[in-house]
Design an enzyme around this catalytic site. Sequence first.
Site, PDB file in Angstrom:
ATOM      1  N   SER A   1      35.103  47.601  38.007  1.00 31.38           N
ATOM      2  CA  SER A   1      34.581  46.492  38.805  1.00 31.38           C
ATOM      3  C   SER A   1      34.096  46.953  40.178  1.00 31.38           C
ATOM      4  CB  SER A   1      35.654  45.401  38.907  1.00 31.38           C
ATOM      5  OG  SER A   1      35.157  44.222  39.470  1.00 31.38           O
TER       6      SER A   1
ATOM      7  N   HIS B   1      36.728  40.797  31.676  1.00 32.06           N
ATOM      8  CA  HIS B   1      36.697  41.665  32.849  1.00 32.06           C
ATOM      9  C   HIS B   1      38.061  42.295  33.147  1.00 32.06           C
ATOM     10  CE1 HIS B   1      34.451  43.007  36.380  1.00 32.06           C
ATOM     11  NE2 HIS B   1      35.528  42.772  37.116  1.00 32.06           N
TER      12      HIS B   1
END
Length: 404
Positions: free
Chosen positions: A175, A380
């Site tokens: 990320s 995610h």
Amino acid sequence: MGASATHSVLLLLLLVAAAAANQLGRTTQLQEDAVLTCPELITKYGYPVETHEVITDDGYILTLFRIPYGRDSATKTANPKPAYVQHGLLSSSDDWIIAGPDKAFGYILADAGYDVWLGNARGNKWSRRHVSLDPEKAAFWDFSWHEMGIYDLPAVIDYILATTGTKQLHYVGHSMGTTMFYVMGSERPEYNAKIRGAFTMAPVAFQANSKTPFIKTLSVAGKQLKVLSKLMGINEFLPNTELNAVMGEKLCRDTAPTQAVCSNVIFLVAGFDSEQLNTTMLPVLMAHFPSGASTKNFLHYAQSIKSGKFRQYDYGSIKNLKKYGSLKPPAYNLNKITAPVALHYADNDWLAVPKDVAKLHAKLPNLIGKFRVPFSKFNHMDFIIAIDANELLYDLVIRLMNRY
């Protein structure tokens, strides 16, 4: 889920959290892994650990945790293969180990023979210090992932290479840890030569198609939030406190009626995937996450969503003209990233949406490849905590790393 439903879930969590906080007592029993620090956890599970400090050129003091080899001392070699592993937004080094041996990437990488260095970006619970600035003052928090890319990563990379006596290292980011790398590769291109390979999980650069409600709301109300945060003195967002662990145990344990709320808050940000979430570990996750970040980090991402561009922080036309010499902030030149880069993405990632990853893929000049996680619901956060992350992702990452 619509905006009103999202707000309702978040409000419910806050109300329940407040009620739990009011009823906190000394009888609260926390899981051991929720109480132990990152180095204590590493030691508990039989791995060697070292603590290191690095000072950036602009004075931030960063903490690194090193796992020089795996549980089997045979993984200790005369020629270490250093791997720098960098967390995402609101996270810390803890994220790479909290799933435990045989599950957490930090341990798996060490057992595979790598000299693992777990990074902590400026402003999180492990890197909340500066040579002169006070974290209780606004000046300390005047940074986003841009500064992390041009200051934090170069300082850490140089330190690791000097300590290990090597000329190159592997880079693994998740990320925001990927965003930081793309910034460094573009703005400090001399560091590309120090990277054997960059393995970027849930790669975040372009974000026009982001689906997460929270960041999308910020992209609409970014200016108002910026003004409000200044008026209220809110420079640090979601710091890590002891209350995290207590609330996690009260609200998120297996017997808590509110456990589903804990799961849904994660899903609202990352994408829904109940199949890969080990709900039993939620209290431990809540104790270590979130770990704090600057409000400016969120604003910078919100700008990326609104503009659809991967560029430096937008201060407004007048300040941009003074700082950049142009009315708009300059875009990062991804053509300067000459290090080999792998993109690991997922269909159900609401922050690193496949369409945006494809745009990034088209602009990087030296690709190892673009690799889809072979599970349609992978989200995610699954890159860090998925039950089957090893088989779905980590095995491939390590095979690729072994080639470089």
